[in-house]
Enzyme design. Structure first.
Site, PDB file in Angstrom:
ATOM      1  N   CYS A  61     -12.034 -28.268   9.397  1.00 56.12           N
ATOM      2  CA  CYS A  61     -10.807 -27.560   9.005  1.00 56.12           C
ATOM      3  C   CYS A  61      -9.621 -28.524   8.999  1.00 56.12           C
ATOM      4  O   CYS A  61      -9.475 -29.357   9.890  1.00 56.12           O
ATOM      5  CB  CYS A  61     -10.541 -26.421   9.999  1.00 56.12           C
ATOM      6  N   CYS A 105      -6.112 -27.337  13.941  1.00 52.75           N
ATOM      7  CA  CYS A 105      -7.305 -28.175  14.122  1.00 52.75           C
ATOM      8  C   CYS A 105      -6.971 -29.657  14.088  1.00 52.75           C
ATOM      9  O   CYS A 105      -7.691 -30.475  14.655  1.00 52.75           O
ATOM     10  CB  CYS A 105      -8.341 -27.842  13.047  1.00 52.75           C
ATOM     11  N   CYS A 117      -6.387 -27.515   8.981  1.00 51.66           N
ATOM     12  CA  CYS A 117      -5.149 -26.797   9.329  1.00 51.66           C
ATOM     13  C   CYS A 117      -4.416 -27.512  10.458  1.00 51.66           C
ATOM     14  O   CYS A 117      -5.015 -28.312  11.196  1.00 51.66           O
ATOM     15  CB  CYS A 117      -5.475 -25.350   9.734  1.00 51.66           C
ATOM     16  N   ASP A 131      -7.760  -7.675   1.011  1.00 55.70           N
ATOM     17  CA  ASP A 131      -6.818  -7.698   2.136  1.00 55.70           C
ATOM     18  C   ASP A 131      -7.596  -7.311   3.381  1.00 55.70           C
ATOM     19  O   ASP A 131      -8.543  -6.506   3.282  1.00 55.70           O
ATOM     20  CB  ASP A 131      -5.658  -6.712   1.926  1.00 55.70           C
ATOM     21  N   ASP A 138       0.860  -1.166   0.000  1.00 54.05           N
ATOM     22  CA  ASP A 138       0.000   0.000   0.000  1.00 54.05           C
ATOM     23  C   ASP A 138       0.903   1.225   0.000  1.00 54.05           C
ATOM     24  O   ASP A 138       2.079   1.139   0.360  1.00 54.05           O
ATOM     25  CB  ASP A 138      -0.912  -0.013   1.231  1.00 54.05           C
ATOM     26  N   HIS A 188      -4.801 -20.914  12.134  1.00 48.16           N
ATOM     27  CA  HIS A 188      -6.164 -21.363  11.831  1.00 48.16           C
ATOM     28  C   HIS A 188      -6.964 -20.305  11.066  1.00 48.16           C
ATOM     29  O   HIS A 188      -7.567 -20.586  10.031  1.00 48.16           O
ATOM     30  CB  HIS A 188      -6.927 -21.748  13.100  1.00 48.16           C
TER      31      HIS A 188
HETATM   32  C1  LIG Z   1      -9.400  -1.549   7.032  1.00 50.67           C
HETATM   33  N1  LIG Z   1     -10.098  -0.774   6.078  1.00 50.67           N
HETATM   34  C2  LIG Z   1      -9.415  -0.145   5.064  1.00 50.67           C
HETATM   35  N2  LIG Z   1      -8.082  -0.278   4.844  1.00 50.67           N
HETATM   36  C3  LIG Z   1      -7.821   0.558   3.802  1.00 50.67           C
HETATM   37  C4  LIG Z   1      -6.602   0.850   3.177  1.00 50.67           C
HETATM   38  C5  LIG Z   1      -5.337   0.297   3.720  1.00 50.67           C
HETATM   39  C6  LIG Z   1      -5.088  -1.123   3.550  1.00 50.67           C
HETATM   40  C7  LIG Z   1      -3.774  -1.295   4.259  1.00 50.67           C
HETATM   41  O1  LIG Z   1      -3.844  -0.819   5.608  1.00 50.67           O
HETATM   42  C8  LIG Z   1      -3.789  -1.845   6.544  1.00 50.67           C
HETATM   43  O2  LIG Z   1      -5.075  -2.236   6.994  1.00 50.67           O
HETATM   44  C9  LIG Z   1      -5.614  -1.374   7.987  1.00 50.67           C
HETATM   45  C10 LIG Z   1      -3.173  -2.981   5.833  1.00 50.67           C
HETATM   46  O3  LIG Z   1      -1.797  -2.930   6.097  1.00 50.67           O
HETATM   47  C11 LIG Z   1      -1.096  -2.561   4.894  1.00 50.67           C
HETATM   48  C12 LIG Z   1       0.022  -3.551   4.696  1.00 50.67           C
HETATM   49  C13 LIG Z   1      -0.664  -1.119   4.954  1.00 50.67           C
HETATM   50  O4  LIG Z   1      -2.007  -2.662   3.827  1.00 50.67           O
HETATM   51  C14 LIG Z   1      -3.314  -2.695   4.354  1.00 50.67           C
HETATM   52  C15 LIG Z   1      -6.580   1.853   2.157  1.00 50.67           C
HETATM   53  N3  LIG Z   1      -5.375   2.188   1.575  1.00 50.67           N
HETATM   54  C16 LIG Z   1      -5.349   3.176   0.651  1.00 50.67           C
HETATM   55  N4  LIG Z   1      -4.185   3.533   0.076  1.00 50.67           N
HETATM   56  N5  LIG Z   1      -6.482   3.834   0.239  1.00 50.67           N
HETATM   57  C17 LIG Z   1      -7.695   3.525   0.761  1.00 50.67           C
HETATM   58  O5  LIG Z   1      -8.721   4.185   0.383  1.00 50.67           O
HETATM   59  C18 LIG Z   1      -7.774   2.487   1.777  1.00 50.67           C
HETATM   60  C19 LIG Z   1      -9.002   2.137   2.368  1.00 50.67           C
HETATM   61  C20 LIG Z   1      -9.007   1.176   3.397  1.00 50.67           C
HETATM   62  N6  LIG Z   1     -10.007   0.698   4.193  1.00 50.67           N
HETATM   63 ZN   LIG Z   2      -8.175 -24.907  11.617  1.00 47.95          ZN
END
Ligand SMILES: CNc1nc2c(CC[C@H]3O[C@@H](OC)[C@@H]4OC(C)(C)O[C@@H]43)c3nc(N)[nH]c(=O)c3cc2[nH]1
Ligand SMILES: [Zn+2]
Length: 379
Positions: free
Chosen positions: A312, A317, A314, A274, A90, A343
């Protein structure tokens, strides 16, 4: 380099194959989140055994620690963290935004104080591309502003207005063009993804989409969701936006979500997901199973000899009981986080395997019905 092929569809859902510089991945796919160059509580071998094909790295955090000099010496993130398969990073925009007050956003970029040592830092589209080039991630996310759903000002909750969402979306669009130019100047051989913003407003999502499609990028993400908005809003914007993303390119829904969200996302036409949920919830004793979620700390598991999930396969489990996991959690043993993470990640990755198999077999609708019935059964 990126190649994306769709093999089967069922409504908006698609089964595909995505070829990147460090390997080929099956879609739809879940990407475990590795913030500091590690998916907390599991080794690269454990990830491979669980079936992970691509993981997330974090531009912002890795820039600060261990720093680019260390990553550069290893030729990129892969050799440094011992993961030779694809990595998506990201751009750092979201991470700076989630820092809260200590930042100042301008046309140029974002100024903020390092949470590590207080240094004054300046993250711009160009700097984000330079960092991700050193990381050599297979998929590079554009530097964007994740438009918040709401902000708290002076104790008052303020819902982002249409004009605020428009301004934020248009800024991210201008930043996308700057990312594309810098990515080309650096001659980065990987794939740059655009991120659709637009808040809770369909017409702004369309404007963002059109602007990004004009840049003809190799892939597109839906951003600005799973940021505290009501679930109905997330699903409404997801179902509006996903089918409008270019059909021949991979679609990534950022930061989502629960098992139910993943199934809804695949049905809406999403290819990549993700979420920190499987790993973060594991450490907090919130475990996912075919028949519903459970909190292992609950006294009812004290003498329960069954595995977390009888269906599961894994390692957790196969070898351990709910009673033992209950005990480890109560004692705060580090082994608990490891077993629970194994898990939960296996559960998420197995759910994606089951959806891919259903799409291959043309039985996706039946799968969704069974999935919902099972999850409602209760553990
Ligand atoms: C939880 N909800 C949520 N996460 C978002 C992300 C980040 C996604 C990244 O943030 C982390 O999750 C919290 C994770 O760790 C890394 C490794 C940084 O990657 C994941 C977003 N990133 C960008 N650039 N733009 C967005 O509009 C955006 C929207 C999101 N909504
Ligand atoms: Zn499991």
């Amino acid at each position: 380099m990126l190649q994306f092929t769709v093999h089967h569809t069922s409504g908006q859902a698609r089964r595909g194959t995505l070829t990147l510089n460090h390997g080929v991945i099956d879609t739809p796919q879940f990407m475990p989140v590795g913030t500091y160059g590690t998916v907390k509580g599991i080794t690269p071998e454990g990830l491979k055994a669980a079936g992970a094909q691509i993981i997330l790295g974090n531009t912002f955090h890795l820039w600060l620690r261990p720093g680019l000099d260390v990553v550069r010496q290893f030729g990129g993130l892969h050799r440094f963290i011992g993961w030779d398969a694809p990595i998506l990073t990201d751009s750092g925009g979201f991470q700076v935004w989630s820092l809260g007050a200590m930042r100042k956003i301008s046309e140029e970029g974002v100024k903020f104080a390092s949470p590590v040592n207080g240094d004054k830092l300046f993250l711009t589209p160009e700097v984000s591309m330079q960092i991700q080039t050193v990381l050599n991630s297979d998929i590079v996310m554009q530097f964007d502003e994740c438009t918040p759903y709401d902000v708290t000002r002076g104790g008052q909750k303020h819902i982002t207005t249409e004009s605020e969402a428009r301004a934020s979306m248009e800024l991210s669009l201008r930043w996308a063009a700057r990312c594309k130019a810098e990515f080309a100047r650096l001659e980065n051989p990987n794939a740059l993804f655009g991120i659709v913003q637009g808040g809770m407003f369909e017409h702004l999502r369309d404007a963002s989409l059109d602007g990004l499609a004009a840049l003809d990028l190799p892939g597109y993400a839906i951003g600005g969701l799973s940021v505290g908005e009501p679930k109905d809003d997330m699903l409404r914007l997801l179902r509006h936006t996903a089918p409008r993303l270019p059909a021949n390119k991979p679609r990534y829904l950022m930061g989502v979500g629960t098992p139910e969200d993943l199934v809804a996302g695949v049905a809406a036409g999403i290819d990549l997901f993700d979420c920190v949920m499987p790993t973060r919830n594991a450490r907090n004793g919130h475990l996912f199973t075919r028949y519903g979620d459970l909190r292992i700390r609950n006294a009812r598991f004290k003498l329960d000899e069954r595995p977390l999930d009888e269906t599961c396969t894994c390692p957790t489990c196969r070898q351990f009981s709910r009673a033992y996991l209950h005990h480890l959690d109560r004692c705060g043993e580090m082994l608990f986080g490891m077993l629970a993470t194994t898990h939960n990640l296996h559960y998420y990755l197995q759910l994606m395997r089951d959806m891919r198999a259903a799409l291959d077999a043309g039985t996706f609708d039946a799968f969704v019905t069974q999935f919902r019935a099972d999850r409602a059964r209760g553990v």
